[in-house]
Write an enzyme that holds these catalytic residues in place. Structure first.
Site, PDB file in Angstrom:
ATOM      1  N   GLY A  29      67.675  20.098  45.171  1.00  0.00           N
ATOM      2  CA  GLY A  29      68.008  19.540  46.604  1.00  0.00           C
ATOM      3  C   GLY A  29      68.768  18.041  46.592  1.00  0.00           C
ATOM      4  CB  THR A  31      65.228  14.450  48.383  1.00  0.00           C
ATOM      5  OG1 THR A  31      65.292  14.959  49.586  1.00  0.00           O
ATOM      6  CG2 THR A  31      64.253  13.217  48.202  1.00  0.00           C
ATOM      7  N   GLY A  82      61.548  18.075  46.190  1.00  0.00           N
ATOM      8  CA  GLY A  82      61.472  17.901  47.477  1.00  0.00           C
ATOM      9  C   GLY A  82      61.032  19.168  48.324  1.00  0.00           C
ATOM     10  CB  ALA A  83      58.990  19.764  50.930  1.00  0.00           C
ATOM     11  CG  ASP A  84      63.234  23.117  52.825  1.00  0.00           C
ATOM     12  OD1 ASP A  84      64.139  22.409  52.878  1.00  0.00           O
ATOM     13  OD2 ASP A  84      62.908  24.191  52.256  1.00  0.00           O
ATOM     14  CE  LYS A  94      59.735  23.038  46.528  1.00  0.00           C
ATOM     15  NZ  LYS A  94      60.970  22.275  46.721  1.00  0.00           N
ATOM     16  N   GLY A  95      62.585  26.113  49.504  1.00  0.00           N
ATOM     17  CA  GLY A  95      63.384  27.199  49.342  1.00  0.00           C
ATOM     18  C   GLY A  95      64.295  27.135  50.228  1.00  0.00           C
ATOM     19  CD  GLU A 103      62.681  24.514  44.544  1.00  0.00           C
ATOM     20  OE1 GLU A 103      63.548  23.798  44.598  1.00  0.00           O
ATOM     21  OE2 GLU A 103      61.937  24.989  45.660  1.00  0.00           O
TER      22      GLU A 103
HETATM   23  C1  5RP Z   1      65.267  23.950  47.497  1.00  0.00           C
HETATM   24  C2  5RP Z   1      64.087  23.189  47.986  1.00  0.00           C
HETATM   25  C3  5RP Z   1      64.310  21.592  48.372  1.00  0.00           C
HETATM   26  O1  5RP Z   1      63.290  20.933  47.755  1.00  0.00           O
HETATM   27  C4  5RP Z   1      64.144  21.696  49.865  1.00  0.00           C
HETATM   28  O2  5RP Z   1      64.988  22.597  50.300  1.00  0.00           O
HETATM   29  C5  5RP Z   1      64.431  19.895  50.316  1.00  0.00           C
HETATM   30  O3  5RP Z   1      66.081  19.778  50.240  1.00  0.00           O
HETATM   31  P1  5RP Z   1      66.671  18.583  50.467  1.00  0.00           P
HETATM   32  O4  5RP Z   1      66.058  17.341  49.368  1.00  0.00           O
HETATM   33  O5  5RP Z   1      67.884  18.778  50.108  1.00  0.00           O
HETATM   34  O6  5RP Z   1      66.103  18.151  51.842  1.00  0.00           O
HETATM   35  O7  5RP Z   1      63.151  23.730  48.310  1.00  0.00           O
HETATM   36  O8  5RP Z   1      64.882  25.116  47.050  1.00  0.00           O
END
Ligand code: 5RP
Length: 219
Positions: A29, A31, A82-84, A94-95, A103
């Site tokens: 991602g 981050t 990272g995480a959503d 996540k995802g 992950e």
């Molecule tokens: C990817 C993920 C990422 O960690 C999640 O989507 C966060 O992304 P970003 O750092 O771009 O905000 O789970 O599958």
């Protein structure tokens, strides 16, 4: 400070959690991309990394960090991803980038999961971000019907195939009051490869980038 600057701040702060050497688990991602960039100047410290996606693998190789097969290295000391969304118990959605299966595997095989995110990712109740579910292609419609029975509104992420050759359903309209229970329930639907709820194995540390500096939350 914008969202990307907050992500960068969290990524920089995660460097303090790294061991002196060994192998690091790396997520996926924007981050994590900042984290990989921050690793470049200290890359000589580490034997290599286990990566959760082709995208992160490419980025790691580009800065000269060897990417290793999880099967060849055993359990990892640390996983950074990272995480959503995260709640205060560090249970995650996540995802968003579609890399949830790898992950989840690396998180499971790691002693410490350090999650990095900007402050907008912290929520009281998970579910505003649509919950990604990776499914075997032939099970797409069946799994979608089962998710509707659970109260969700699944949407096929069209024109997207995971690194494992599968599809993603993004489940809207969920208010996830019992994340661990929902994770177990969705895992039991035939055809589901992985649900993007990381509740049974959530993060151990959450580093949030905020305009006031990095904020660390531990359960
Ligand atoms: C990817 C993920 C990422 O960690 C999640 O989507 C966060 O992304 P970003 O750092 O771009 O905000 O789970 O599958």
């Amino acid at each position: 400070m914008n969202q990307d600057e907050m992500k960068k701040l969290a990524a920089q702060a995660a460097l303090e959690y790294l061991p002196d050497g060994g192998i690091i688990g790396i997520g996926t991602g924007s981050t994590v991309n900042h984290f990989i960039d921050a690793l470049a100047p200290i890359k000589g410290r580490f034997e290599g990394a286990v990566s959760s996606s082709e995208a992160s693998t490419e980025r790691l190789k580009a800065i000269g960090i060897p990417v290793l097969d999880l099967n060849a290295v055993g359990d990892l000391e640390i996983y950074v991803d990272g995480a959503d969304e995260s709640n205060r118990h560090l249970q995650l959605i996540k995802g968003g980038g579609g890399a949830l299966t790898r992950e989840k595997i690396i998180a499971a095989a790691s002693k410490r999961f350090v999650c990095i995110a900007d402050e907008t990712k912290l929520v009281d109740v998970l579910g505003t971000f649509p919950l990604p579910v990776e499914v075997i292609p032939m099970a797409r419609s069946y799994v979608a019907r089962e998710l509707v029975k659970l109260g969700g509104a699944p949407v096929w992420r069209e024109n997207f195939v995971t690194d494992n050759g599968n599809l993603i359903l993004d489940v809207h309209n969920l208010e996830i009051m019992e994340p661990a229970h929902l994770e177990t329930t969705i895992n039991q639907i035939a055809g589901v490869v992985t649900v993007g709820l990381f509740a049974h194995r959530g993060a151990d540390v959450l580093i949030l980038g905020t305009p006031e500096g990095p904020k660390v939350i531990e359960p």
